[in-house]
Design a protein around this motif. Structure first.
Motif, PDB file in Angstrom:
ATOM      1  N   GLY A   1       0.816  -1.208   0.000  1.00 16.70           N
ATOM      2  CA  GLY A   1       0.000   0.000   0.000  1.00 16.70           C
ATOM      3  C   GLY A   1       0.849   1.256   0.000  1.00 16.70           C
ATOM      4  N   VAL A   2       0.269   2.326  -0.522  1.00 17.03           N
ATOM      5  CA  VAL A   2       0.912   3.638  -0.533  1.00 17.03           C
ATOM      6  C   VAL A   2      -0.121   4.652  -0.056  1.00 17.03           C
ATOM      7  CG1 VAL A   2       2.041   5.391  -1.957  1.00 17.03           C
ATOM      8  CG2 VAL A   2       2.342   2.956  -2.506  1.00 17.03           C
ATOM      9  N   LEU A   3       0.262   5.447   0.937  1.00 11.28           N
ATOM     10  CA  LEU A   3      -0.609   6.496   1.470  1.00 11.28           C
ATOM     11  C   LEU A   3       0.083   7.843   1.329  1.00 11.28           C
ATOM     12  CD1 LEU A   3      -1.765   4.663   4.716  1.00 11.28           C
ATOM     13  CD2 LEU A   3      -3.104   5.036   2.633  1.00 11.28           C
ATOM     14  N   ALA A   4      -0.678   8.850   0.925  1.00 10.13           N
ATOM     15  CA  ALA A   4      -0.138  10.193   0.743  1.00 10.13           C
ATOM     16  C   ALA A   4      -0.357  11.023   2.008  1.00 10.13           C
ATOM     17  CB  ALA A   4      -0.809  10.873  -0.442  1.00 10.13           C
ATOM     18  N   ALA A   5       0.613  11.843   2.325  1.00  9.01           N
ATOM     19  CA  ALA A   5       0.521  12.725   3.484  1.00  9.01           C
ATOM     20  C   ALA A   5      -0.741  13.576   3.405  1.00  9.01           C
ATOM     21  CB  ALA A   5       1.754  13.616   3.565  1.00  9.01           C
ATOM     22  N   GLY A   6      -1.419  13.708   4.553  1.00  2.27           N
ATOM     23  CA  GLY A   6      -2.603  14.543   4.643  1.00  2.27           C
ATOM     24  C   GLY A   6      -3.907  13.826   4.342  1.00  2.27           C
ATOM     25  N   THR A   7      -3.848  12.577   3.885  1.00  2.00           N
ATOM     26  CA  THR A   7      -5.059  11.829   3.576  1.00  2.00           C
ATOM     27  C   THR A   7      -5.749  11.387   4.867  1.00  2.00           C
ATOM     28  OG1 THR A   7      -4.052  10.970   1.535  1.00  2.00           O
ATOM     29  CG2 THR A   7      -5.997   9.819   2.362  1.00  2.00           C
ATOM     30  N   SER A   8      -7.027  11.689   5.006  1.00  2.00           N
ATOM     31  CA  SER A   8      -7.815  11.194   6.132  1.00  2.00           C
ATOM     32  C   SER A   8      -8.265   9.778   5.809  1.00  2.00           C
ATOM     33  CB  SER A   8      -9.039  12.072   6.369  1.00  2.00           C
ATOM     34  OG  SER A   8      -8.638  13.354   6.788  1.00  2.00           O
ATOM     35  N   THR A   9      -8.073   8.861   6.777  1.00  2.00           N
ATOM     36  CA  THR A   9      -8.387   7.461   6.539  1.00  2.00           C
ATOM     37  C   THR A   9      -9.235   6.886   7.674  1.00  2.00           C
ATOM     38  OG1 THR A   9      -6.327   6.794   7.640  1.00  2.00           O
ATOM     39  CG2 THR A   9      -6.277   6.997   5.225  1.00  2.00           C
ATOM     40  N   VAL A  10      -9.986   5.842   7.322  1.00  2.00           N
ATOM     41  CA  VAL A  10     -10.655   4.990   8.293  1.00  2.00           C
ATOM     42  C   VAL A  10     -10.103   3.588   8.074  1.00  2.00           C
ATOM     43  CG1 VAL A  10     -12.845   4.007   9.071  1.00  2.00           C
ATOM     44  CG2 VAL A  10     -12.756   6.389   8.277  1.00  2.00           C
ATOM     45  N   TRP A  11      -9.524   3.012   9.122  1.00  2.00           N
ATOM     46  CA  TRP A  11      -9.000   1.655   9.081  1.00  2.00           C
ATOM     47  C   TRP A  11     -10.079   0.736   9.641  1.00  2.00           C
ATOM     48  CZ3 TRP A  11      -4.003   0.191   7.470  1.00  2.00           C
ATOM     49  CH2 TRP A  11      -3.206   1.260   7.037  1.00  2.00           C
TER      50      TRP A  11
END
Length: 112
Positions: A86-96
Motif C-alpha cells: 500500500g501507498v498512502l499520501a501525506a494529509g489523507t484522512s483514513t478509516v482503518w
C-alpha cells in the motif's frame, strides 16, 4: 546499516489510540520501530479487529498478516490482505476497518 528483521515476530509496544481516533470505542495498536536512518524510518504496526481513523503521512507498507480495508477521504477503498503493498499520501484522512488482526511493515520518510 545492513540488517534483517523478523517482522512477524517483532515485539510491539501496545498503547491505546487517542479517543478522537476511536469512533467505536478504545482501540489499542502495537508498534515497533526497527530502522531509522537519515532518509527513512521503518517498523511494524498492528491493529486489532475494529475501526480507527487517522490522518496519514507519506507511507509505503506491506501487510504481512490479517485482513481489512482502508477507506480514504475521497471514498475509495484499499483492500488489505497478506502481501498487499500500500501507498498512502501525506494529509489523507483514513478509516482503518480491520476484520482480522492486521500486521504491516511500514516505511516513512525520516523525521526532520
Amino acid at each position: 546499516m545492513n540488517a534483517v528483521f523478523d517482522a512477524a515476530a517483532a515485539v510491539l509496544d501496545v498503547a491505546d489510540l487517542p479517543d478522537s481516533q476511536c469512533p467505536d470505542g478504545i482501540i489499542a495498536t502495537g508498534v515497533a520501530a526497527l530502522v531509522s536512518t537519515d532518509l527513512l524510518e521503518a517498523g511494524v504496526w498492528e491493529h486489532p479487529v475494529g475501526r480507527s481513523t487517522d490522518v496519514e503521512q507519506d507511507e509505503v507498507f506491506v501487510v504481512i498478516s490479517g485482513r481489512g480495508r482502508v477507506i480514504l477521504d475521497d471514498g475509495s477503498v484499499l483492500s488489505l490482505a497478506p502481501g498487499t503493498l500500500g501507498v498512502l499520501a501525506a494529509g489523507t484522512s483514513t478509516v482503518w476497518q480491520i476484520d482480522e488482526p492486521l500486521r504491516k511493515v511500514w516505511v516513512v520518510p525520516a523525521a526532520r
